[in-house]
Design a protein around this motif. Structure first.
Motif, PDB file in Angstrom:
ATOM      1  N   LEU A 121       0.855  -1.196   0.000  1.00 54.39           N
ATOM      2  CA  LEU A 121       0.000   0.000   0.000  1.00 54.39           C
ATOM      3  C   LEU A 121       0.891   1.246   0.000  1.00 54.39           C
ATOM      4  CD1 LEU A 121      -2.572  -1.210   2.683  1.00 54.39           C
ATOM      5  CD2 LEU A 121      -2.949  -1.112   0.211  1.00 54.39           C
ATOM      6  N   PRO A 122       1.518   1.561  -1.129  1.00 52.14           N
ATOM      7  CA  PRO A 122       2.431   2.715  -1.164  1.00 52.14           C
ATOM      8  C   PRO A 122       1.689   4.032  -0.932  1.00 52.14           C
ATOM      9  CG  PRO A 122       2.067   1.848  -3.371  1.00 52.14           C
ATOM     10  CD  PRO A 122       1.458   0.868  -2.437  1.00 52.14           C
ATOM     11  N   GLU A 123       0.394   4.052  -1.148  1.00 53.32           N
ATOM     12  CA  GLU A 123      -0.373   5.277  -0.961  1.00 53.32           C
ATOM     13  C   GLU A 123      -0.438   5.722   0.485  1.00 53.32           C
ATOM     14  OE1 GLU A 123      -3.327   1.778  -1.459  1.00 53.32           O
ATOM     15  OE2 GLU A 123      -1.391   2.462  -2.249  1.00 53.32           O
ATOM     16  N   LEU A 124       0.015   4.806   1.422  1.00 52.40           N
ATOM     17  CA  LEU A 124       0.000   5.163   2.848  1.00 52.40           C
ATOM     18  C   LEU A 124       1.258   5.920   3.258  1.00 52.40           C
ATOM     19  CD1 LEU A 124      -1.374   1.836   4.437  1.00 52.40           C
ATOM     20  CD2 LEU A 124      -2.643   3.927   3.892  1.00 52.40           C
ATOM     21  N   THR A 125       2.179   6.092   2.314  1.00 50.85           N
ATOM     22  CA  THR A 125       3.490   6.679   2.663  1.00 50.85           C
ATOM     23  C   THR A 125       3.345   8.049   3.302  1.00 50.85           C
ATOM     24  OG1 THR A 125       4.522   5.476   0.852  1.00 50.85           O
ATOM     25  CG2 THR A 125       5.754   7.341   1.767  1.00 50.85           C
ATOM     26  N   LYS A 126       2.464   8.901   2.748  1.00 55.35           N
ATOM     27  CA  LYS A 126       2.341  10.277   3.254  1.00 55.35           C
ATOM     28  C   LYS A 126       1.213  10.438   4.256  1.00 55.35           C
ATOM     29  CE  LYS A 126       4.313  12.284  -0.952  1.00 55.35           C
ATOM     30  NZ  LYS A 126       4.136  13.250  -2.069  1.00 55.35           N
ATOM     31  N   GLN A 127       0.739   9.281   4.755  1.00 53.94           N
ATOM     32  CA  GLN A 127      -0.324   9.340   5.747  1.00 53.94           C
ATOM     33  C   GLN A 127       0.238   9.033   7.147  1.00 53.94           C
ATOM     34  OE1 GLN A 127      -3.834   7.138   4.666  1.00 53.94           O
ATOM     35  NE2 GLN A 127      -3.606   7.622   2.455  1.00 53.94           N
ATOM     36  N   GLN A 128      -0.555   9.297   8.165  1.00 53.37           N
ATOM     37  CA  GLN A 128      -0.117   9.075   9.562  1.00 53.37           C
ATOM     38  C   GLN A 128      -0.215   7.608   9.985  1.00 53.37           C
ATOM     39  OE1 GLN A 128      -2.498  11.729  11.982  1.00 53.37           O
ATOM     40  NE2 GLN A 128      -1.280  13.535  11.409  1.00 53.37           N
ATOM     41  N   PHE A 129      -0.863   6.766   9.174  1.00 48.45           N
ATOM     42  CA  PHE A 129      -1.126   5.392   9.575  1.00 48.45           C
ATOM     43  C   PHE A 129       0.157   4.588   9.878  1.00 48.45           C
ATOM     44  CE2 PHE A 129      -2.340   0.965   8.664  1.00 48.45           C
ATOM     45  CZ  PHE A 129      -3.359   0.818   9.595  1.00 48.45           C
ATOM     46  N   PRO A 130       1.206   4.673   9.019  1.00 51.09           N
ATOM     47  CA  PRO A 130       2.447   3.933   9.341  1.00 51.09           C
ATOM     48  C   PRO A 130       3.084   4.387  10.650  1.00 51.09           C
ATOM     49  CG  PRO A 130       2.424   4.550   7.047  1.00 51.09           C
ATOM     50  CD  PRO A 130       1.267   5.280   7.670  1.00 51.09           C
ATOM     51  N   SER A 131       3.038   5.710  10.927  1.00 52.05           N
ATOM     52  CA  SER A 131       3.629   6.208  12.199  1.00 52.05           C
ATOM     53  C   SER A 131       2.880   5.676  13.396  1.00 52.05           C
ATOM     54  CB  SER A 131       3.628   7.744  12.189  1.00 52.05           C
ATOM     55  OG  SER A 131       4.377   8.239  11.131  1.00 52.05           O
ATOM     56  N   ILE A 132       1.553   5.544  13.249  1.00 51.48           N
ATOM     57  CA  ILE A 132       0.742   5.009  14.363  1.00 51.48           C
ATOM     58  C   ILE A 132       1.135   3.548  14.646  1.00 51.48           C
ATOM     59  CG2 ILE A 132      -1.603   4.418  15.032  1.00 51.48           C
ATOM     60  CD1 ILE A 132      -2.568   6.844  13.372  1.00 51.48           C
ATOM     61  N   ILE A 133       1.326   2.762  13.561  1.00 49.27           N
ATOM     62  CA  ILE A 133       1.691   1.339  13.726  1.00 49.27           C
ATOM     63  C   ILE A 133       3.048   1.214  14.390  1.00 49.27           C
ATOM     64  CG2 ILE A 133       2.227  -0.807  12.522  1.00 49.27           C
ATOM     65  CD1 ILE A 133       0.160  -0.033  10.433  1.00 49.27           C
ATOM     66  N   ILE A 134       4.046   2.020  13.930  1.00 50.89           N
ATOM     67  CA  ILE A 134       5.390   1.984  14.502  1.00 50.89           C
ATOM     68  C   ILE A 134       5.347   2.402  15.963  1.00 50.89           C
ATOM     69  CG2 ILE A 134       7.686   3.008  14.418  1.00 50.89           C
ATOM     70  CD1 ILE A 134       7.344   3.193  11.346  1.00 50.89           C
ATOM     71  N   GLY A 135       4.540   3.358  16.275  1.00 47.35           N
ATOM     72  CA  GLY A 135       4.427   3.807  17.646  1.00 47.35           C
ATOM     73  C   GLY A 135       3.859   2.727  18.567  1.00 47.35           C
ATOM     74  N   VAL A 136       2.952   1.926  18.026  1.00 39.65           N
ATOM     75  CA  VAL A 136       2.381   0.818  18.804  1.00 39.65           C
ATOM     76  C   VAL A 136       3.441  -0.236  19.064  1.00 39.65           C
ATOM     77  CG1 VAL A 136       0.705  -1.051  18.794  1.00 39.65           C
ATOM     78  CG2 VAL A 136       0.064   1.203  17.961  1.00 39.65           C
TER      79      VAL A 136
END
Length: 363
Positions: A348-363
């Motif tokens: 899902l490369p479209e998630l690159t500029k979204q906050q969703f990956p940062s939320i997962i890493i933070g978890v």
């Protein structure tokens, strides 16, 4: 009878006789003496006896001359007969101009002949040919020495077996009579120390319906050894049954003529090894059962997740590698079924500029 008659009577006598004077000079000899010593009368009469019969040149009886001389001197001194049990003397076998040395065994008796003044004038040497007897005695002595060596060897062998830490027994005949058993066997059997001479099934009736009697018969009949490992033996110890384990071999017992008369049994106890082996096998069995339960549990958990009505996925690491995703999640992503092993941003490369990956890493 005149002097010549007496001389003829002496010379033709069947006795082996020699006459010497006080100086040990040969006066006369019987024909039998000449025959047994292979000498000629004219060649020995008038000569010293020790010149005619010297000690054997190889030294086979180095003290022969001194023994005979000592005997002559005892006769001269005591005026009594003196006997030498057996002496070895060199006999010259005349063959034309050459001589061949041989050995004979003599038993000698020296008797005095007294003159009118009761002094020893002559000494009569009476000879008994003991060559054959002495040779037989030597052979017998050698045989006895050999027998003693064999007996000593057997004694050491028996002592080694009797004191061996390994069970050892010899069973003979159709009735399977115990002829030898060391202390280790007796201790294991627990039937007392006096079991020799008794039948095996007499002291161990519990073996009657076991393979042991048949195996003993088999080895006695075929002559082929039989061995087995970790054989269980149950012993009644003060009312408590205790299992013990042994490795053993049945060997045919051979007599001196190589006929099979019985069976020798040699064994050693392996109870501790077997108990450890059984414990390890039990532990392995328990571990296998536990692993099976874990696998079954994991399988049920996996099936539950994959069939869940909720979209579900598992991602590992900062790169968010997808290791598991159920069908509902794959449909939601719409990126096909082969997403495992890829990162989330690859799928899902479209998630690159979204906050969703940062939320997962933070978890």
């Amino acid at each position: 009878m005149n002097t010549q008659d007496y001389k003829s009577l002496f010379e033709q006598s069947s006795s082996i006789t020699l006459v010497i004077d006080r100086d040990f000079t040969i006066v006369d000899a019987s024909n039998q003496y000449l025959k047994i010593t292979k000498t000629v009368r004219k060649n020995i009469v008038g000569k010293n006896i020790f010149d005619v019969f010297p000690d054997h040149p190889s030294g086979i009886d180095a003290q022969g001359q001194s023994k005979m001389l000592a005997s002559f001197n005892r006769v001269l001194k005591s005026k009594q007969s003196d006997v030498l049990p057996v002496v070895k003397k060199d006999i010259s076998k005349q063959k034309s101009k050459t001589s061949e040395s041989g050995v004979q065994y003599w038993r000698l008796c020296h008797s005095p002949v007294l003159d009118e003044f009761k002094k020893v004038k002559y000494i009569i040497q009476r000879v008994e040919d003991a060559t054959e007897t002495s040779v037989l005695a030597t052979q017998l002595e050698a045989e006895q020495i050999t027998i003693k060596k064999i007996q000593d060897s057997e004694k050491r062998y028996n002592m080694m077996l009797m004191k061996s830490p390994f069970p050892f027994a010899v069973i003979k005949g159709k009735n399977k009579v115990i002829t030898l058993a060391n202390n280790r066997v007796k201790k294991i059997l627990g039937k007392g120390m006096n079991i020799e001479g008794k039948m095996l099934l007499e002291i161990m009736p519990e073996l009657k319906n076991t393979p042991f009697p048949g195996l003993i018969n088999q080895v006695m009949t075929t002559g082929i050894p039989y061995h087995d490992n970790e054989v269980q033996s149950t012993k009644n110890n003060n009312g408590q049954l205790k299992d013990r384990y042994f490795n053993f071999i049945f060997q045919p017992y051979l007599e001196a003529d190589e006929t099979i008369s019985g069976v020798s049994i040699i064994g050693y106890e392996v109870t501790s090894q077997v108990l450890v082996k059984k414990a390890l096998e039990k532990q392995h069995e328990v571990e296998q059962k536990a692993m099976k339960k874990i696998e079954e549990s994991n399988k049920r958990y996996y099936t539950m997740l994959m069939d869940s009505p909720f979209a579900f996925s598992i991602m590992l690491g900062k790169k968010m590698v997808i290791t598991l995703a159920n069908n509902l999640m794959k449909e939601f992503w719409g990126k096909g079924n082969n997403v495992e092993g890829k990162t989330l941003l690859e799928v899902l490369p479209e998630l690159t500029k979204q906050q969703f990956p940062s939320i997962i890493i933070g978890v």
